[in-house]
Design an enzyme around this catalytic site. Structure first.
Site, mmCIF file in Angstrom:
data_model
loop_
_atom_site.group_PDB
_atom_site.id
_atom_site.type_symbol
_atom_site.label_atom_id
_atom_site.label_comp_id
_atom_site.label_asym_id
_atom_site.label_seq_id
_atom_site.Cartn_x
_atom_site.Cartn_y
_atom_site.Cartn_z
ATOM 1 N N ASP A 25 0.830 -1.221 0.000
ATOM 2 C CA ASP A 25 0.000 0.000 0.000
ATOM 3 C C ASP A 25 0.857 1.261 0.000
ATOM 4 O OD1 ASP A 25 -0.936 0.224 3.568
ATOM 5 O OD2 ASP A 25 1.010 0.071 2.544
ATOM 6 N N ASP A 98 6.793 4.718 21.556
ATOM 7 C CA ASP A 98 6.795 6.180 21.671
ATOM 8 C C ASP A 98 5.566 6.599 22.478
ATOM 9 O OD1 ASP A 98 8.189 8.324 19.154
ATOM 10 O OD2 ASP A 98 7.336 8.942 21.098
ATOM 11 N N ASP A 199 7.611 11.523 24.204
ATOM 12 C CA ASP A 199 7.471 12.682 23.342
ATOM 13 C C ASP A 199 7.202 13.948 24.158
ATOM 14 O OD1 ASP A 199 7.031 13.412 20.431
ATOM 15 O OD2 ASP A 199 5.148 14.152 21.264
ATOM 16 N N HIS A 331 13.740 11.370 13.349
ATOM 17 C CA HIS A 331 12.690 11.620 12.348
ATOM 18 C C HIS A 331 12.327 13.099 12.225
ATOM 19 C CE1 HIS A 331 10.739 11.591 16.173
ATOM 20 N NE2 HIS A 331 9.660 12.089 15.645
HETATM 21 O O1 TEU Z 1 8.812 16.757 18.657
HETATM 22 C C1 TEU Z 1 8.752 17.777 19.665
HETATM 23 C C2 TEU Z 1 9.546 18.939 19.284
HETATM 24 O O2 TEU Z 1 10.187 19.571 20.094
HETATM 25 C C3 TEU Z 1 9.437 19.395 17.891
HETATM 26 O O3 TEU Z 1 9.204 20.773 17.925
HETATM 27 C C4 TEU Z 1 10.732 19.115 17.171
HETATM 28 O O4 TEU Z 1 11.806 19.593 17.933
HETATM 29 C C5 TEU Z 1 10.658 19.843 15.872
HETATM 30 O O5 TEU Z 1 9.758 19.104 15.119
HETATM 31 C C6 TEU Z 1 12.037 19.917 15.203
HETATM 32 O O6 TEU Z 1 11.876 20.662 14.007
HETATM 33 C C7 TEU Z 1 7.994 15.633 18.994
HETATM 34 C C8 TEU Z 1 8.087 14.588 17.889
HETATM 35 O O7 TEU Z 1 9.428 14.119 17.803
HETATM 36 C C9 TEU Z 1 7.638 15.230 16.597
HETATM 37 O O8 TEU Z 1 7.783 14.325 15.501
HETATM 38 C C10 TEU Z 1 6.179 15.626 16.747
HETATM 39 O O9 TEU Z 1 5.775 16.333 15.582
HETATM 40 C C11 TEU Z 1 5.968 16.508 17.985
HETATM 41 O O10 TEU Z 1 6.640 16.051 19.147
HETATM 42 C C12 TEU Z 1 4.490 16.535 18.357
HETATM 43 O O11 TEU Z 1 4.143 15.267 18.869
#
Ligand code: TEU
Length: 558
Positions: A25, A98, A199, A331
């Site tokens: 998919d 996570d 997170d 990521h």
């Molecule tokens: O990221 C938290 C965070 O501090 C983000 O602002 C991150 O530093 C930023 O994306 C960097 O450019 C966590 C997760 O790792 C992220 O993937 C999620 O989008 C976010 O929390 C909300 O759950």
């Protein structure tokens, strides 16, 4: 055991959506991960951190959860997860999930009920405020652009969302919310899950008067992070979580804590604190962003002495007081070799150098999927190819409020966008890099024919083999786990050199962060020392090393 198992562990982060698709998919899934467990075992890692696998509408690719006890449809079933857990454990691999409980999806039943109105039984599961004079309670800026407050037309009240408006913040002041979280954690731990990556773990506690932040230049918004990061009750909440849940299981925990110093970090991960085992700080990956005109999108240049200063501060700051996580990317970050190395002429050498410099420090290393191959950033030809909500929201603001043209926006996205890390994993030179037989949910990096796991495993000189060798070497040297860290030549512009030592062993680690040859005089005790690791076939120089571009060596004193 004289020390907890996670001090010897190497963690591999899987972004399931982009790791391996098994049903065509175009989206990675749990059965795809099962298929790749032997590959991960060969690499020598110990723990697999899975980015969120729970039911989600994927506004933020799973970091917006609509059911904490169900598997995301695209990723498979609970039976698939239980098989993955069994197959991982059968190989001696542990699974870390996570934990995303600062917020839920707006499609979570809790929020659907909460937004029914001020009299809803679940109203207080989230953060609702009246605002004043038609304005929200404050002008804090969301991580995903715009205000952190969304007005609910029916009630005229605002709900808080530090991230997207489809990720309403849970109200951690409410003890019933905390009980729901702890129950959910037990649900997964009782299945045999081995740990949690938490997170945004230092954002749960907000000052309840929601004071205004400092103005953000060029915008009508203010900076809330100094107010909601490391908030007034955060340690109380985490100590309660530890008492209620974590203390009853042999699990590993790592908290994502942007905006902490080593001193604050020790409050989260000090052994006597009864909170977490370690934290992710962001000082090295956000260097210079606060001062830059438009934050990371302006992509301020990096200077090695600044990187060294930050990493050394964390090494010495937590030595004997806590425990470090060690990472270059994940990521949310661009690819390590593109950000900190050279993703063109010296891609292999610099990717190996980054491996050596990172993995001989004290702490638990986190390797992000593809980092072991030296995967690079991607440059899609237009914004239409990008998927990440942070990038899409920011590009709109940069264009409409700051007058950036597409070329300038793309330059920032190419350098620092999160999709750099989210293109599909490169398994082979075959169709879609062996990731899917369908249409991938996001474009592939076109360099997969040259950079892929199949080729890497077959090539003894690959980045993959260097990671495997260094992982094995660090496990064989107790000084890497326990030894002191001493930075050498902090101001040297191109060499990152440090010593790790304990009563029995002294190691010298030298990483040359430059594409030109260089020289580096080493401490006398390491002259003629045993070369334990080298990303080149040989090493020239005795007292003064002659370093090749991006050369990295580890010497053991005689
Ligand atoms: O990221 C938290 C965070 O501090 C983000 O602002 C991150 O530093 C930023 O994306 C960097 O450019 C966590 C997760 O790792 C992220 O993937 C999620 O989008 C976010 O929390 C909300 O759950």
């Amino acid at each position: 055991m004289t020390h907890p198992w996670w001090k010897d562990a190497v963690v591999y982060q899987i972004y399931p959506r982009s790791f391996q698709d098994s049903d065509g998919d175009g989206v990675g899934d749990l059965r795809g991960i099962i298929r790749r467990l032997d590959y991960l075992k060969r690499l020598g890692v110990d723990v697999l951190w899975l980015s969120p696998i729970y039911a989600s509408p994927n506004d933020d690719n799973g970091y917006d959860i609509s059911d904490y006890r169900a598997i995301m449809t695209e990723f498979g079933t609970m039976a698939d997860f239980e098989e993955l857990l069994r197959e991982a454990h059968a190989r001696g691999l542990k699974i870390m999930l996570d934990l995303v409980v600062n917020h839920t999806s707006d499609e979570h039943p809790w929020f659907i009920e909460s937004r029914q109105g001020p009299d809803s039984a679940k109203r207080d599961y989230y953060v609702w405020r009246k605002g004043a004079d038609g304005q929200p309670p404050n002008r804090w800026q969301s991580f995903f652009s715009g205000s952190v407050w969304e007005k609910d037309a029916a009630s005229g009240e605002y709900y808080l969302h530090l991230f997207s408006r489809r990720q309403p913040d849970l109200n951690w002041e409410n003890p019933q919310v905390r009980r729901e979280v702890y129950d959910m954690m037990r649900f997964w731990l009782d299945k045999g899950v081995d740990g949690w990556r938490m997170d945004t773990v230092n954002m749960f506690s907000k000052p309840q008067d929601f004071p205004e932040g400092q103005p953000i230049p060029g915008t009508s918004l203010t900076e809330g992070q100094p107010l909601f990061l490391n908030g007034p009750r955060i340690h109380e909440f985490l100590q309660e979580m530890h008492r209620e849940v974590l203390a009853h299981y042999d699990v590993m925990t790592v908290g994502e804590t942007p905006g902490v110093s080593p001193t604050e970090g020790a409050l989260y991960c000090g052994a006597e604190r009864g909170e977490l085992n370690m934290v992710f700080h962001f000082e090295h990956v956000f260097l210079g962003d606060e001062q830059a005109e438009r934050g990371k999108w302006s992509n301020p240049p990096l200077a090695l002495p600044d990187i060294k200063r930050v990493l050394a501060r964390w090494q010495t700051g937590l030595h004997g007081r806590g425990w470090n996580s060690l990472y270059w990317d994940n990521h949310d970050q661009p690819r390590a070799v593109s950000r900190f190395g050279d993703d063109r002429q010296y891609r292999v050498e610099s990717a190996k150098m980054l491996c050596t410099v990172l993995l001989f420090m004290q702490g638990t290393p986190y390797i992000y999927q593809g980092q072991e191959l030296g995967m690079t950033n991607v440059s899609f030809e237009s914004m239409h190819h990008y998927k990440d909500i942070e990038t899409l929201n920011a590009s709109k603001v940069l264009r409409e409020e700051h007058g950036w043209d597409e070329a300038r926006i793309l330059a920032g996205v190419y350098a620092r966008g999160r999709d750099n890390a989210r293109t599909p994993m490169h398994w082979s030179a075959g169709t879609n890099a062996g990731f899917t037989t369908g249409t991938p949910w996001i474009g592939l990096n076109p360099n997969y024919p040259d950079i892929n796991a199949e080729a890497a495993e077959a090539d003894p000189g690959s980045v993959w083999h260097h990671y495997r060798d260094v992982i094995a070497l660090r496990k064989a040297l107790p000084v890497v786990r326990e030894g002191a860290f001493t930075l050498l030549d902090a101001e040297h512009p191109t060499v990152f050199a440090y010593v790790r030592d304990d009563a029995h062993t002294r190691l010298l680690v030298v990483g040359h962060f430059h594409g030109q040859p260089g020289t580096y005089p080493i401490p006398r005790e390491f002259v003629g020392g045993e070369v334990l690791s080298n990303n080149y076939p040989g090493l020239e120089g005795e007292r003064e090393l002659k370093l090749r571009p991006y050369q990295a060596v580890v010497l053991r004193a005689r």
